[in-house]
Design an enzyme around this catalytic site. Structure first.
Site, PDB file in Angstrom:
ATOM      1  N   LEU A   1       0.861  -1.188   0.000  1.00  0.00           N
ATOM      2  CA  LEU A   1       0.000   0.000   0.000  1.00  0.00           C
ATOM      3  C   LEU A   1       0.896   1.236   0.000  1.00  0.00           C
ATOM      4  O   LEU A   1       1.886   1.311   0.725  1.00  0.00           O
ATOM      5  CB  LEU A   1      -0.908  -0.040   1.231  1.00  0.00           C
ATOM      6  CG  LEU A   1      -1.909  -1.200   1.185  1.00  0.00           C
ATOM      7  CD1 LEU A   1      -2.541  -1.417   2.542  1.00  0.00           C
ATOM      8  CD2 LEU A   1      -2.971  -0.957   0.108  1.00  0.00           C
TER       9      LEU A   1
ATOM     10  N   GLY B   1       6.696   0.238   5.641  1.00  0.00           N
ATOM     11  CA  GLY B   1       7.674  -0.824   5.351  1.00  0.00           C
ATOM     12  C   GLY B   1       7.018  -2.083   4.815  1.00  0.00           C
ATOM     13  O   GLY B   1       5.808  -2.109   4.562  1.00  0.00           O
TER      14      GLY B   1
ATOM     15  N   ASP C   1       2.483  -0.283   8.023  1.00  0.00           N
ATOM     16  CA  ASP C   1       3.170   1.014   7.916  1.00  0.00           C
ATOM     17  C   ASP C   1       3.860   1.048   6.552  1.00  0.00           C
ATOM     18  O   ASP C   1       3.606   0.193   5.705  1.00  0.00           O
ATOM     19  CB  ASP C   1       4.142   1.221   9.094  1.00  0.00           C
ATOM     20  CG  ASP C   1       5.319   0.244   9.058  1.00  0.00           C
ATOM     21  OD1 ASP C   1       6.064   0.208  10.055  1.00  0.00           O
ATOM     22  OD2 ASP C   1       5.492  -0.475   8.041  1.00  0.00           O
TER      23      ASP C   1
ATOM     24  N   THR D   1      -2.460  -9.489   7.727  1.00  0.00           N
ATOM     25  CA  THR D   1      -2.090 -10.794   8.294  1.00  0.00           C
ATOM     26  C   THR D   1      -0.851 -11.276   7.547  1.00  0.00           C
ATOM     27  O   THR D   1      -0.680 -10.988   6.351  1.00  0.00           O
ATOM     28  CB  THR D   1      -3.196 -11.848   8.067  1.00  0.00           C
ATOM     29  OG1 THR D   1      -3.267 -12.141   6.670  1.00  0.00           O
ATOM     30  CG2 THR D   1      -4.541 -11.344   8.545  1.00  0.00           C
ATOM     31  N   HIS D   2       0.024 -11.970   8.268  1.00  0.00           N
ATOM     32  CA  HIS D   2       1.231 -12.500   7.625  1.00  0.00           C
ATOM     33  C   HIS D   2       1.506 -13.893   8.187  1.00  0.00           C
ATOM     34  O   HIS D   2       1.431 -14.092   9.412  1.00  0.00           O
ATOM     35  CB  HIS D   2       2.421 -11.570   7.872  1.00  0.00           C
ATOM     36  CG  HIS D   2       3.678 -12.026   7.197  1.00  0.00           C
ATOM     37  ND1 HIS D   2       3.887 -11.874   5.842  1.00  0.00           N
ATOM     38  CD2 HIS D   2       4.767 -12.669   7.678  1.00  0.00           C
ATOM     39  CE1 HIS D   2       5.073 -12.393   5.527  1.00  0.00           C
ATOM     40  NE2 HIS D   2       5.622 -12.889   6.621  1.00  0.00           N
TER      41      HIS D   2
END
Ligand code: GRF
Length: 193
Positions: A96, A146, A144, A111-112
């Site tokens: 994003l 990153g 964020d 989610t990761h």
């Protein structure tokens, strides 16, 4: 009486995480409603899942080599039209950009399929196997600027079993992710950032 959260979900693939959130909201387990699903993939099965539940499902494909910032600004406008309290990225495979985070930073979760900060990126299950870890897991975090670096909100451990390949391990992790996503939305408090 706490207000029902309006949630927009971003997807790219099969949508099993989305499905778990839809099911939980329809079962009254979470005081939220999925008001729209947006995908960067026109053919994402996740869009069909949304439509089957009467949820507006919008494809906003990105054409490689075209203006990425412009695409991000359009995505921002598409999502903003639903005035979400929370945006949940559930298997959304695009980063994003500035416009989106300027508008929805601080209320966009992702989610990761690893215990961040271990194994960020697109091959989390594969990388966990390659590293020989015995335990990996799932993370829901605040997005964020990153890559998979935002503040961690909730995590769950998942055991790596002998004979696992990346696909088998990822599917086991996704079981944990589904529960984690529902919990993160249930526990969401505005101003979490
Ligand atoms: C999830 O593991 C998510 O963390 C990763 O892609 C998977 C999406 O699964 N980015 P699905 O499309 O919800 O089934």
């Amino acid at each position: 009486m706490n207000v029902t959260l309006d949630v927009v979900v971003l997807v790219s693939g099969t949508g099993t995480l989305l499905q778990s959130l839809i099911d939980a909201t329809e079962a009254g387990e979470v005081n939220a409603r999925v008001v729209a699903v947006v995908s960067d993939q026109e053919a994402a099965p996740a869009l069909m899942r949304a439509r089957r539940h009467g949820i507006e499902a919008i494809a906003h494909p990105y054409r490689r080599g075209t203006d990425r910032a412009g695409w991000d600004a359009q995505l921002t406008d598409i999502v903003a039209a639903f005035e979400p309290d929370l945006v949940a990225s559930a298997g959304f495979m695009k980063l994003l950009g500035e416009a989106f985070l300027a508008r929805f930073g601080g209320r966009t979760i992702n989610t990761h399929p690893s215990l961040l900060p271990s194994f960020p990126g697109m091959r989390a299950a594969h990388d966990a196997l390659a590293a020989g870890v015995k335990v990996t897991g799932a993370t829901v975090f605040l997005v964020d600027e990153g890559v998979d670096t935002g503040r961690i909100l909730v995590q769950a451990a998942v055991e790596v079993l002998d004979g696992d390949d990346a696909e088998v391990l990822h599917e086991r992790i996704k079981i944990a992710e589904r529960e984690l996503l529902v919990r993160a939305v249930r526990d969401w408090r505005p101003g979490e950032a």
